[in-house]
Structure formats: C-alpha cells, structure tokens
Design a protein around this motif. Structure first.
Motif, PDB file in Angstrom:
ATOM      1  N   ILE A  50      38.715  73.714 -24.528  1.00 11.13           N
ATOM      2  CA  ILE A  50      38.483  73.551 -23.094  1.00 11.13           C
ATOM      3  C   ILE A  50      37.788  72.225 -22.819  1.00 11.13           C
ATOM      4  O   ILE A  50      36.819  71.878 -23.515  1.00 11.13           O
ATOM      5  CB  ILE A  50      37.613  74.702 -22.536  1.00 11.13           C
ATOM      6  CG1 ILE A  50      38.274  76.062 -22.789  1.00 11.13           C
ATOM      7  CG2 ILE A  50      37.363  74.510 -21.039  1.00 11.13           C
ATOM      8  CD1 ILE A  50      37.397  77.252 -22.468  1.00 11.13           C
ATOM      9  N   VAL A  51      38.290  71.488 -21.853  1.00 10.19           N
ATOM     10  CA  VAL A  51      37.574  70.332 -21.311  1.00 10.19           C
ATOM     11  C   VAL A  51      37.138  70.706 -19.909  1.00 10.19           C
ATOM     12  O   VAL A  51      37.956  71.153 -19.100  1.00 10.19           O
ATOM     13  CB  VAL A  51      38.456  69.066 -21.279  1.00 10.19           C
ATOM     14  CG1 VAL A  51      37.790  67.971 -20.439  1.00 10.19           C
ATOM     15  CG2 VAL A  51      38.717  68.555 -22.692  1.00 10.19           C
ATOM     16  N   ILE A  52      35.853  70.538 -19.624  1.00  7.56           N
ATOM     17  CA  ILE A  52      35.315  70.964 -18.332  1.00  7.56           C
ATOM     18  C   ILE A  52      34.765  69.778 -17.560  1.00  7.56           C
ATOM     19  O   ILE A  52      34.199  68.852 -18.143  1.00  7.56           O
ATOM     20  CB  ILE A  52      34.241  72.057 -18.536  1.00  7.56           C
ATOM     21  CG1 ILE A  52      33.906  72.738 -17.214  1.00  7.56           C
ATOM     22  CG2 ILE A  52      33.006  71.506 -19.214  1.00  7.56           C
ATOM     23  CD1 ILE A  52      33.183  74.055 -17.369  1.00  7.56           C
ATOM     24  N   GLY A  53      34.962  69.801 -16.249  1.00  7.26           N
ATOM     25  CA  GLY A  53      34.460  68.750 -15.382  1.00  7.26           C
ATOM     26  C   GLY A  53      33.040  69.045 -14.914  1.00  7.26           C
ATOM     27  O   GLY A  53      32.444  70.055 -15.278  1.00  7.26           O
ATOM     28  N   GLY A  54      32.501  68.156 -14.087  1.00 12.13           N
ATOM     29  CA  GLY A  54      31.128  68.325 -13.635  1.00 12.13           C
ATOM     30  C   GLY A  54      30.944  68.152 -12.145  1.00 12.13           C
ATOM     31  O   GLY A  54      29.812  68.033 -11.663  1.00 12.13           O
ATOM     32  N   GLY A  55      32.055  68.123 -11.399  1.00 12.43           N
ATOM     33  CA  GLY A  55      31.976  67.844  -9.968  1.00 12.43           C
ATOM     34  C   GLY A  55      31.119  68.815  -9.187  1.00 12.43           C
ATOM     35  O   GLY A  55      30.492  68.442  -8.191  1.00 12.43           O
ATOM     36  N   MET A  79      26.730  64.200 -17.888  1.00 13.42           N
ATOM     37  CA  MET A  79      25.670  65.168 -18.178  1.00 13.42           C
ATOM     38  C   MET A  79      25.881  66.461 -17.392  1.00 13.42           C
ATOM     39  O   MET A  79      25.549  67.555 -17.876  1.00 13.42           O
ATOM     40  CB  MET A  79      24.308  64.545 -17.887  1.00 13.42           C
ATOM     41  CG  MET A  79      23.934  63.483 -18.910  1.00 13.42           C
ATOM     42  SD  MET A  79      22.249  62.865 -18.750  1.00 13.42           S
ATOM     43  CE  MET A  79      22.443  61.770 -17.331  1.00 13.42           C
ATOM     44  N   ALA A  80      26.458  66.347 -16.205  1.00 13.14           N
ATOM     45  CA  ALA A  80      26.791  67.552 -15.436  1.00 13.14           C
ATOM     46  C   ALA A  80      27.810  68.407 -16.173  1.00 13.14           C
ATOM     47  O   ALA A  80      27.735  69.641 -16.143  1.00 13.14           O
ATOM     48  CB  ALA A  80      27.316  67.156 -14.055  1.00 13.14           C
ATOM     49  N   THR A  81      28.755  67.778 -16.859  1.00 16.58           N
ATOM     50  CA  THR A  81      29.749  68.553 -17.611  1.00 16.58           C
ATOM     51  C   THR A  81      29.104  69.310 -18.773  1.00 16.58           C
ATOM     52  O   THR A  81      29.566  70.383 -19.147  1.00 16.58           O
ATOM     53  CB  THR A  81      30.886  67.661 -18.159  1.00 16.58           C
ATOM     54  OG1 THR A  81      30.401  66.848 -19.233  1.00 16.58           O
ATOM     55  CG2 THR A  81      31.480  66.766 -17.080  1.00 16.58           C
ATOM     56  N   ILE A  82      28.053  68.737 -19.331  1.00 19.94           N
ATOM     57  CA  ILE A  82      27.345  69.426 -20.421  1.00 19.94           C
ATOM     58  C   ILE A  82      26.682  70.691 -19.886  1.00 19.94           C
ATOM     59  O   ILE A  82      26.717  71.752 -20.531  1.00 19.94           O
ATOM     60  CB  ILE A  82      26.315  68.491 -21.071  1.00 19.94           C
ATOM     61  CG1 ILE A  82      27.036  67.304 -21.745  1.00 19.94           C
ATOM     62  CG2 ILE A  82      25.473  69.243 -22.109  1.00 19.94           C
ATOM     63  CD1 ILE A  82      26.113  66.214 -22.254  1.00 19.94           C
ATOM     64  N   MET A  83      26.094  70.606 -18.715  1.00 16.57           N
ATOM     65  CA  MET A  83      25.495  71.791 -18.087  1.00 16.57           C
ATOM     66  C   MET A  83      26.554  72.868 -17.865  1.00 16.57           C
ATOM     67  O   MET A  83      26.327  74.057 -18.164  1.00 16.57           O
ATOM     68  CB  MET A  83      24.847  71.396 -16.766  1.00 16.57           C
ATOM     69  CG  MET A  83      23.685  70.435 -16.905  1.00 16.57           C
ATOM     70  SD  MET A  83      23.114  69.753 -15.330  1.00 16.57           S
ATOM     71  CE  MET A  83      22.487  71.222 -14.540  1.00 16.57           C
ATOM     72  N   ASN A  84      27.717  72.467 -17.366  1.00 15.12           N
ATOM     73  CA  ASN A  84      28.800  73.430 -17.148  1.00 15.12           C
ATOM     74  C   ASN A  84      29.289  74.034 -18.460  1.00 15.12           C
ATOM     75  O   ASN A  84      29.601  75.227 -18.538  1.00 15.12           O
ATOM     76  CB  ASN A  84      29.965  72.759 -16.425  1.00 15.12           C
ATOM     77  CG  ASN A  84      29.737  72.628 -14.932  1.00 15.12           C
ATOM     78  OD1 ASN A  84      28.947  73.353 -14.350  1.00 15.12           O
ATOM     79  ND2 ASN A  84      30.430  71.685 -14.318  1.00 15.12           N
ATOM     80  N   ALA A  85      29.381  73.197 -19.493  1.00 13.60           N
ATOM     81  CA  ALA A  85      29.851  73.678 -20.793  1.00 13.60           C
ATOM     82  C   ALA A  85      28.907  74.735 -21.361  1.00 13.60           C
ATOM     83  O   ALA A  85      29.351  75.752 -21.915  1.00 13.60           O
ATOM     84  CB  ALA A  85      29.989  72.502 -21.769  1.00 13.60           C
TER      85      ALA A  85
END
Length: 238
Positions: A50-55, A79-85
C-alpha cells in the motif's frame, strides 16, 4: 484484460479517503471500513503493498502553508503520510492483519526505512507492506510513488482507490450524462489530461506495462472484485 485473480498488487490509497465526511484528519469509522475491505483481499492470500497519501492531515495545516517553499511543504506532506501509515497499520493490527510500515524518509524510532529486499520478504511472508513518505523527494506525488513502488516490487497492477467508481468522460457530479469507461489506454488518458492520477505516474506505469485500475474504496467488496479479476472500476492499460 485479466480475468484471473492477481497474486501481488499495489494499492494506492489517498489520505482523503480516510477522512470520510470530515473536513480533515482521520475518521475512525471510515478507516475501519477500509481495513475491513483490505482484509477480505488479504484473506484470499493475495500479496498487498500500500502507498498512502497525506492530504487529509496536511489539509489541516494548509492555510498556514500558503506561500511556503514548495520543497518544505512537500516534506511536511511526506510526514503526514507517515502518520496515516501508522494509523492504517494500527487499524489492520486491530483486526488481526500483520502489516509493516516502510518510509522513504528515515525516522528510525518510528518506522523502518524503505529497503526493497526486506519489503519483498515481508510480502512473501504474508505481511502487508505500507510504503510511506512517497518517493522521499519533493515535487513527486504519492501517485508517482505508487507507480515506482509497484514496479520495484513486481506488482501485477496498481489499484487506485478513490471516492468515485472509475474514470468518466466528464465529472459525474457536475454532468449527469457523463459516461463511465470500463477500460481506457494510457496514451488517451495522458493526451486528454485525465487527472485521476498525475501524468508522471501514468507514464511510469505505461513504460513498465503496469496496468492501473481506478475504483471506489467506499463500494463494498469492490476491492475484492478488482483483485479477483472481475469487471470493476476502470482499467487503464497499454
């Protein structure tokens, strides 16, 4: 067109998909529904990255980022994508699905760095791998990261999870007569500037003969139907 189940897939999940009806952030009910859909595919024995965005996270700070240097803003988005991950990993863990997060940015105390051989080993061991921080470079979107990681891990298809159930001739929210494509070629998508993914991601997938399926993550069992080779969403192909 494929009519057999895929063995290894790359799911591109936008940060906005985690918001539900909220204006930004993570909606717990929504992320639980999404992980439930992912688990149905996982239970089929299909290898999932999975690749996740951070919008969704970045949207909350976007007003303060106006006028900011583009590279700086992009790093904030990574860094927002890391939080989502991490949120997605935790939600998967709650339903008994083992997942690992790998980041293109080094934050060793929180997540492990992206290492391709280790990612491949995790997939072969039956773990889900979540790729965070995009490509690790500013000016490249997480769509491009999905195309890149999909090619690197040998995925058979990139699954672009959106709020709409495919690609249409025009915006279906504004044009009730818009028609949905069951399939469309990369060159047509690029020439017509269809913006469901950025042009760099489309070109990278085209050059590596990596098809893309655009579908709604909110539609029950849609993800399962896509990976099973059924007609769902819109297939973008050579």
């Amino acid at each position: 067109m494929n009519n057999k189940p895929y063995k290894r897939v790359l799911l591109k999940l936008s940060g906005e998909a985690l918001m539900g009806n909220d204006s930004f952030g993570i909606n717990r009910s929504t992320i639980s529904n999404i992980t439930s859909e992912i688990s149905k595919v996982f239970d089929l024995g299909i290898e999932i990255a999975i690749v996740i965005g951070g919008g969704n996270i970045f949207r909350g700070v976007a007003p303060g980022a106006q006028g900011m240097d583009r590279a700086t803003a992009d790093y904030m988005g990574m860094m927002a994508t890391i939080m989502n991950a991490l949120a997605l990993q935790d939600s998967l863990k709650c339903i008994g699905v083992d997942a690992r997060v790998q980041s293109a940015l080094n934050i060793d105390q929180v997540v492990e760095p992206y290492i391709r051989p280790k990612a491949l080993r995790y997939l072969e061991e039956g773990k889900i791998v979540i790729f965070a921080a995009g490509t690790g470079n500013p000016f490249f979107t997480t769509d491009t990261a999905a195309a890149l990681r999909g090619a690197e891990i040998g995925a058979e298809i990139v699954l672009k999870a959106t709020k709409v159930d495919g690609i249409y001739s025009s915006d279906p929210k504004k044009d009730p007569s818009a028609t949905k494509y069951s399939n469309i070629c990369f060159d047509e998508v690029i020439v017509r500037r269809i913006e469901v993914m950025d042009a760099t991601a489309f070109a990278l997938c085209r050059d590596h003969n990596l098809p893309i399926n655009v579908f709604s993550i909110y539609k029950e069992n849609a993800l399962k139907r896509v990976v099973s080779g059924e007609n769902e969403g819109t297939l973008v192909h050579i």
